[in-house]
Design a protein around this motif. Structure first.
Motif, PDB file in Angstrom:
ATOM      1  N   PRO A  89       0.847  -1.189   0.000  1.00  0.00           N
ATOM      2  CA  PRO A  89       0.000   0.000   0.000  1.00  0.00           C
ATOM      3  C   PRO A  89       0.888   1.246   0.000  1.00  0.00           C
ATOM      4  O   PRO A  89       1.737   1.393   0.857  1.00  0.00           O
ATOM      5  CB  PRO A  89      -0.787  -0.098   1.317  1.00  0.00           C
ATOM      6  CG  PRO A  89      -0.589  -1.508   1.801  1.00  0.00           C
ATOM      7  CD  PRO A  89       0.744  -1.925   1.278  1.00  0.00           C
ATOM      8  N   THR A  90       0.693   2.088  -0.980  1.00  0.00           N
ATOM      9  CA  THR A  90       1.481   3.319  -1.083  1.00  0.00           C
ATOM     10  C   THR A  90       0.680   4.372  -1.853  1.00  0.00           C
ATOM     11  O   THR A  90       0.016   4.029  -2.833  1.00  0.00           O
ATOM     12  CB  THR A  90       2.837   3.072  -1.782  1.00  0.00           C
ATOM     13  OG1 THR A  90       3.405   4.335  -2.172  1.00  0.00           O
ATOM     14  CG2 THR A  90       2.702   2.192  -3.025  1.00  0.00           C
ATOM     15  N   PRO A  91       0.759   5.632  -1.418  1.00  0.00           N
ATOM     16  CA  PRO A  91      -0.025   6.662  -2.119  1.00  0.00           C
ATOM     17  C   PRO A  91       0.394   6.845  -3.573  1.00  0.00           C
ATOM     18  O   PRO A  91      -0.332   7.469  -4.341  1.00  0.00           O
ATOM     19  CB  PRO A  91       0.220   7.935  -1.304  1.00  0.00           C
ATOM     20  CG  PRO A  91       1.255   7.620  -0.297  1.00  0.00           C
ATOM     21  CD  PRO A  91       1.428   6.143  -0.223  1.00  0.00           C
ATOM     22  N   VAL A 139      -0.402  -0.417  -4.493  1.00  0.00           N
ATOM     23  CA  VAL A 139      -1.818  -0.051  -4.457  1.00  0.00           C
ATOM     24  C   VAL A 139      -2.029   1.242  -3.686  1.00  0.00           C
ATOM     25  O   VAL A 139      -1.518   1.397  -2.572  1.00  0.00           O
ATOM     26  CB  VAL A 139      -2.635  -1.185  -3.792  1.00  0.00           C
ATOM     27  CG1 VAL A 139      -4.063  -0.736  -3.538  1.00  0.00           C
ATOM     28  CG2 VAL A 139      -2.612  -2.447  -4.642  1.00  0.00           C
ATOM     29  N   SER A 140      -2.775   2.163  -4.280  1.00  0.00           N
ATOM     30  CA  SER A 140      -3.180   3.390  -3.588  1.00  0.00           C
ATOM     31  C   SER A 140      -4.689   3.398  -3.415  1.00  0.00           C
ATOM     32  O   SER A 140      -5.425   2.914  -4.270  1.00  0.00           O
ATOM     33  CB  SER A 140      -2.752   4.622  -4.387  1.00  0.00           C
ATOM     34  OG  SER A 140      -3.436   5.770  -3.894  1.00  0.00           O
ATOM     35  N   LEU A 141      -5.141   3.950  -2.301  1.00  0.00           N
ATOM     36  CA  LEU A 141      -6.579   4.028  -2.028  1.00  0.00           C
ATOM     37  C   LEU A 141      -7.195   5.319  -2.513  1.00  0.00           C
ATOM     38  O   LEU A 141      -8.405   5.473  -2.487  1.00  0.00           O
ATOM     39  CB  LEU A 141      -6.826   3.881  -0.512  1.00  0.00           C
ATOM     40  CG  LEU A 141      -7.045   2.478   0.005  1.00  0.00           C
ATOM     41  CD1 LEU A 141      -8.337   1.904  -0.533  1.00  0.00           C
ATOM     42  CD2 LEU A 141      -5.910   1.553  -0.369  1.00  0.00           C
ATOM     43  N   GLY A 142      -6.379   6.270  -2.935  1.00  0.00           N
ATOM     44  CA  GLY A 142      -6.938   7.540  -3.384  1.00  0.00           C
ATOM     45  C   GLY A 142      -5.946   8.663  -3.176  1.00  0.00           C
ATOM     46  O   GLY A 142      -4.845   8.442  -2.679  1.00  0.00           O
ATOM     47  N   TYR A 144      -4.903  11.084  -1.252  1.00  0.00           N
ATOM     48  CA  TYR A 144      -4.686  11.685   0.065  1.00  0.00           C
ATOM     49  C   TYR A 144      -3.623  10.827   0.715  1.00  0.00           C
ATOM     50  O   TYR A 144      -3.315   9.743   0.217  1.00  0.00           O
ATOM     51  CB  TYR A 144      -5.977  11.671   0.892  1.00  0.00           C
ATOM     52  CG  TYR A 144      -6.701  10.353   0.815  1.00  0.00           C
ATOM     53  CD1 TYR A 144      -7.724  10.142  -0.111  1.00  0.00           C
ATOM     54  CD2 TYR A 144      -6.320   9.281   1.630  1.00  0.00           C
ATOM     55  CE1 TYR A 144      -8.355   8.912  -0.220  1.00  0.00           C
ATOM     56  CE2 TYR A 144      -6.948   8.053   1.526  1.00  0.00           C
ATOM     57  CZ  TYR A 144      -7.964   7.878   0.604  1.00  0.00           C
ATOM     58  OH  TYR A 144      -8.574   6.655   0.489  1.00  0.00           O
ATOM     59  N   LEU A 146      -2.105   8.775   4.029  1.00  0.00           N
ATOM     60  CA  LEU A 146      -2.362   8.167   5.334  1.00  0.00           C
ATOM     61  C   LEU A 146      -1.027   7.912   6.046  1.00  0.00           C
ATOM     62  O   LEU A 146       0.031   7.912   5.421  1.00  0.00           O
ATOM     63  CB  LEU A 146      -3.106   6.848   5.154  1.00  0.00           C
ATOM     64  CG  LEU A 146      -4.469   6.943   4.455  1.00  0.00           C
ATOM     65  CD1 LEU A 146      -4.946   5.569   4.023  1.00  0.00           C
ATOM     66  CD2 LEU A 146      -5.481   7.594   5.377  1.00  0.00           C
ATOM     67  N   PRO A 152      -5.217   0.934   4.610  1.00  0.00           N
ATOM     68  CA  PRO A 152      -5.314   0.406   3.247  1.00  0.00           C
ATOM     69  C   PRO A 152      -5.352  -1.123   3.213  1.00  0.00           C
ATOM     70  O   PRO A 152      -6.125  -1.704   2.447  1.00  0.00           O
ATOM     71  CB  PRO A 152      -4.067   0.955   2.556  1.00  0.00           C
ATOM     72  CG  PRO A 152      -3.759   2.215   3.290  1.00  0.00           C
ATOM     73  CD  PRO A 152      -4.143   1.952   4.710  1.00  0.00           C
TER      74      PRO A 152
HETATM   75 CL1  6GU Z   1      -2.146   2.790   0.117  1.00  0.00          CL
HETATM   76  N1  6GU Z   1      -0.980   4.432   1.761  1.00  0.00           N
HETATM   77  C1  6GU Z   1      -0.826   5.635   2.330  1.00  0.00           C
HETATM   78  N2  6GU Z   1       0.123   5.789   3.261  1.00  0.00           N
HETATM   79  N3  6GU Z   1      -1.563   6.681   2.029  1.00  0.00           N
HETATM   80  C2  6GU Z   1      -2.509   6.492   1.124  1.00  0.00           C
HETATM   81  C3  6GU Z   1      -2.732   5.286   0.496  1.00  0.00           C
HETATM   82  C4  6GU Z   1      -1.925   4.258   0.827  1.00  0.00           C
HETATM   83  N4  6GU Z   1      -3.751   5.428  -0.364  1.00  0.00           N
HETATM   84  C5  6GU Z   1      -4.129   6.677  -0.262  1.00  0.00           C
HETATM   85  N5  6GU Z   1      -3.383   7.325   0.623  1.00  0.00           N
END
Ligand code: 6GU
Length: 225
Positions: A89-91, A139-142, A144, A146, A152
């Motif tokens: 998981p990474t932005p 994979v990024s969740l969007g 922003y 986190l 994630p």
């Molecule tokens: Cl997957 N990781 C982090 N650290 N920030 C995020 C994200 C993942 N997806 C959106 N923002």
């Protein structure tokens, strides 16, 4: 034999475990459909303090996850199952969506042995770029940022596991609902009472006419943003 296995490499197992032991994720585990394992990244830390991070070359704020603990943790899992794939998981990853979740679930359903994903949860300001060489999916969740990969990881797991047959109640619930077909969100739904503070249920839903009800539901399906 489970359909899908997730091994989560994290410093904060306690942040993940309660969710995975609740509701649908618990049900999936209890039914033997999903299996969740944890690896404590700290156990692979360096030196007397079991350090997993260090300052960036070239200067700058914050600490970065080091390669050695991460590679050793991942390799300890892959030694037992060389087929396991690594998710980071990474932005800056590919945006996760229903289609990707569906493809992971389908892969698990159509395989005759458990599909195994290792999710590496980064923390701190970032990770050493060389870690990417051992990663299969970023994979990024969007759009922003986190604090870490734990939230994630839960979202990735939840969105995949619920699509595997036998996890949700009605066999059809995952198929009909939101996002499954194109970008249609599900139609408005109501339960008792008929009149809540003057807000009533559309009469058509009480008509018993299933043809008309289906038509109404199609017309009122919401579009995703
Ligand atoms: Cl997957 N990781 C982090 N650290 N920030 C995020 C994200 C993942 N997806 C959106 N923002």
């Amino acid at each position: 034999m489970p359909k899908i296995k997730f091994t989560i490499i994290t410093l904060f197992r306690e942040a993940l475990e309660p969710y995975l032991k609740t509701s649908m994720m618990w049900k999936a585990t209890d039914k033997g459909i999903a299996q969740f394992d944890f690896v404590d990244l700290r156990e692979f830390g360096l030196g007397p303090h079991k350090s997993v991070d260090d300052t960036p070359y070239g200067g700058g704020d914050g600490m970065l996850l080091r390669c050695e603990p991460v590679f050793n943790a991942i390799e300890s899992v892959k030694e037992k199952d060389p087929s396991a794939k690594v998710i980071l998981p990474t932005p800056v990853g590919e945006i996760w969506n229903q289609e990707t979740a569906r493809s992971f679930a389908t892969a698990a359903e159509s395989s005759d042995k458990p599909i195994h994903y290792i999710i590496l949860c980064p923390h701190y300001e970032g990770y050493d770029e060389r870690i990417l060489s051992i990663v299969d999916f970023k994979v990024s969740l969007g759009k922003y940022v986190l604090t870490g990969g734990e939230l994630p990881a839960l979202i990735i797991i939840d969105s995949v596991v619920r699509l595997i047959s036998g996890v949700l109640g009605g066999e059809n619930s995952a198929i009909i609902e939101s996002f499954s077909e194109g970008d249609n969100l599900e139609y408005p739904q109501y339960t008792k009472p008929f009149d809540f503070r003057g807000m009533t249920v559309p009469e058509i839903l009480l008509s018993g006419n299933h043809g008309e009800i289906d038509k109404w539901r199609k017309e009122h399906s919401k579009k995703a943003n």
